[in-house]
Design a protein around this motif. Structure first.
Motif, PDB file in Angstrom:
ATOM      1  N   GLU A 169      -5.053   9.965  -3.326  1.00 54.19           N
ATOM      2  CA  GLU A 169      -5.662   9.451  -4.559  1.00 54.19           C
ATOM      3  C   GLU A 169      -7.167   9.723  -4.595  1.00 54.19           C
ATOM      4  N   LEU A 170      -7.831   9.519  -3.453  1.00 54.34           N
ATOM      5  CA  LEU A 170      -9.267   9.809  -3.397  1.00 54.34           C
ATOM      6  C   LEU A 170      -9.527  11.310  -3.556  1.00 54.34           C
ATOM      7  N   ASP A 199      -7.674  13.393  -5.198  1.00 57.37           N
ATOM      8  CA  ASP A 199      -7.468  13.705  -6.619  1.00 57.37           C
ATOM      9  C   ASP A 199      -8.691  13.317  -7.443  1.00 57.37           C
ATOM     10  N   ARG A 200      -9.282  12.160  -7.140  1.00 55.54           N
ATOM     11  CA  ARG A 200     -10.460  11.693  -7.883  1.00 55.54           C
ATOM     12  C   ARG A 200     -11.633  12.655  -7.712  1.00 55.54           C
ATOM     13  N   ARG A 212     -10.889  15.924  -9.560  1.00 53.64           N
ATOM     14  CA  ARG A 212     -11.040  15.788 -11.015  1.00 53.64           C
ATOM     15  C   ARG A 212     -12.507  15.720 -11.428  1.00 53.64           C
ATOM     16  N   GLU A 213     -13.307  14.957 -10.678  1.00 57.78           N
ATOM     17  CA  GLU A 213     -14.685  14.709 -11.090  1.00 57.78           C
ATOM     18  C   GLU A 213     -15.667  15.797 -10.668  1.00 57.78           C
TER      19      GLU A 213
END
Length: 155
Positions: free
Chosen positions: A71-72, A74-75, A78-79
């Motif tokens: 999840e981290l 992916d974050r 994305r950013e």
């Protein structure tokens, strides 16, 4: 060495009728162009380092994911991965805009001034400084390269 051989290349001698003030002014403009060349080099360094950072960040995201932090990862992906460094621009676009605009215009203007004022000759201010500072007739202080000679090659 004869005096003719101990003279600067004709391209480094001021044309007839050109005054000190003109040579000095063109020297300052040339100095400014050299600063622009250095700035351009730093801009290319920025471009290279920005690209390296993005690729390395991608490796970091992969490592986060492999370490079980999907999840981290992916974050961050994305950013940050592939993000513009300025609005709408990656670093290559900044370099292109600088090259095609400011840099090319500066080079053109400097060249046009030299063509109009001193028959296109470059570095007259520096060439005259060299003539003033060198020791005429001394090895390593030649006015210009002598074919087949080796020796000091200062910048």
């Amino acid at each position: 060495m004869t005096s003719a051989e101990d003279r600067p290349d004709p391209q480094h001698e001021r044309p007839e009728g050109v005054d000190d003030a003109t040579v000095s002014a063109l020297g300052k403009i040339s100095e400014a162009l050299e600063a622009v060349e250095v700035a351009r080099g730093h801009l290319y360094t920025f471009h290279r380092m920005s690209g390296t950072a993005d690729l390395t960040l991608g490796e970091g995201v992969d490592a986060l994911r492999e370490a079980g932090h999907g999840e981290l990862a992916d974050r961050v992906e994305r950013e940050m991965v592939g993000r513009n460094v300025l609005h709408g621009r990656w670093s290559f676009q900044i370099v292109e805009e600088y090259d095609d605009g400011y840099y090319e215009t500066f080079r053109r203007v400097e060249r046009e001034l030299r063509e109009e004022l001193v028959e296109g000759r470059r570095h007259l201010f520096e060439a005259e400084m060299k003539e003033d500072r060198r020791t005429h007739g001394k090895a390593g202080h030649e006015a210009r390269p002598v074919e087949g000679a080796e020796g000091d090659q200062p910048g």
